[in-house]
Design an enzyme around this catalytic site. Sequence first.
Site, short mmCIF file in Angstrom:
data_model
loop_
_atom_site.label_atom_id
_atom_site.label_comp_id
_atom_site.label_asym_id
_atom_site.label_seq_id
_atom_site.Cartn_x
_atom_site.Cartn_y
_atom_site.Cartn_z
N SER A 151 -10.39 1.92 0.16
CA SER A 151 -9.81 2.87 -0.79
C SER A 151 -8.38 2.50 -1.14
O SER A 151 -7.64 1.95 -0.31
CB SER A 151 -9.84 4.27 -0.18
OG SER A 151 -9.07 5.18 -0.93
N TYR B 147 -7.82 10.10 6.16
CA TYR B 147 -8.82 9.38 5.36
C TYR B 147 -8.39 7.94 5.14
O TYR B 147 -9.15 6.99 5.37
CB TYR B 147 -9.02 10.09 4.02
CG TYR B 147 -9.82 9.29 3.03
CD1 TYR B 147 -11.16 8.99 3.26
CD2 TYR B 147 -9.24 8.82 1.85
CE1 TYR B 147 -11.90 8.25 2.35
CE2 TYR B 147 -9.97 8.09 0.93
CZ TYR B 147 -11.30 7.81 1.18
OH TYR B 147 -12.03 7.07 0.27
#
Length: 350
Positions: free
Chosen positions: A142, A167
């Site tokens: 990501s 995350y």
Amino acid sequence: MKILVTGTAGFIGFHLAKALLKRGDEVIGLDNINNYYDVNLKYGRLAETGIIKQEIKYNKLYKSEKYLNYKFIKLNLEDQENIAKLFKEQKFDKVCHLAAQAGVRYSLINPNSYIQSNIAGFMSILEACRHNNIEHLVYASSSSVYGMNKKMPFSTHDNVDHPISLYAATKKSSELMAHTYSHLYGFPCTGLRFFTVYGPWGRPDMAMFLFTKAILEGKPIDVFNRGDMQRSFTYIDDITEGVVKVIDNPPKINKNWDEKTPDPSSSKSCYKIYNIGSSESVNLMDFIEAIERTLNKKAEKNFLPIQNGDVKATRADCSDLEKDFGYKPAFPVNEGVKRFIEWYKRFYKV
């Protein structure tokens, strides 16, 4: 080619599975269909690929009623025993691992789910690849890993050691785990740092979906950092095209890699990291205006400070992906917004 795609009830995994099926690959889709967001949307995606059962049983392989070359199984990533069994029985050539617990903001609320899915779950995939002669593992990282980095555009050749959400930390961990397994066991691994992806069948927690829903319902939209934000918005078709090209081309050892000045994007192992997204950032307020124009309706805006874990701007340096595979997203934002809204109105019967 026989490919496992994890996360096929999810946004990108669903579109990728369709692209691979249409070109003739044999695909096994995997997802645990969790309730992070509306499961009806997930079942809707599955139905589009011919998996029309509304009560899908755990660890059972379902045949598609639309594609002869597609099957789907509901599994948790951290279920190491059944993941290993699936790999042994199906004998995949390649794996594209997109399934994960997504979302920066939700990681502030339910951090344990990120450890289970993104770390323990990824471990299951790595172990299964190790023991089953997988030709290439492609996995989702990501743009969130850039964290406190301020240098723009974000480059895979820069270190990303300062994440600002759990995350992001789990995605950075995935990259480290993949390199370790590539180094120890010799199978090629490619990580893709996705930037902001949008389009039909998108996730309900993403800006495109949230804004469209609120405006149509006459509710205010939350605009963080008072609108002073930029994102590398990239249409889903551009993303799937890039992922397919990466799947087809396993990385090779970088013979010029220097231990004294190590390049984070490559290695003396068969390992590579790419950014995937648009190299042009779009101002958040311009993106909102495109939605307003398409809906022919003004949004009531609730201007708020930036949220914990968010970054003010993202812009992707995708020069490596362009150099290696000719990748260059070109889908115009106005057209992408139009297509999303057309789909949204059809699916939700607005």
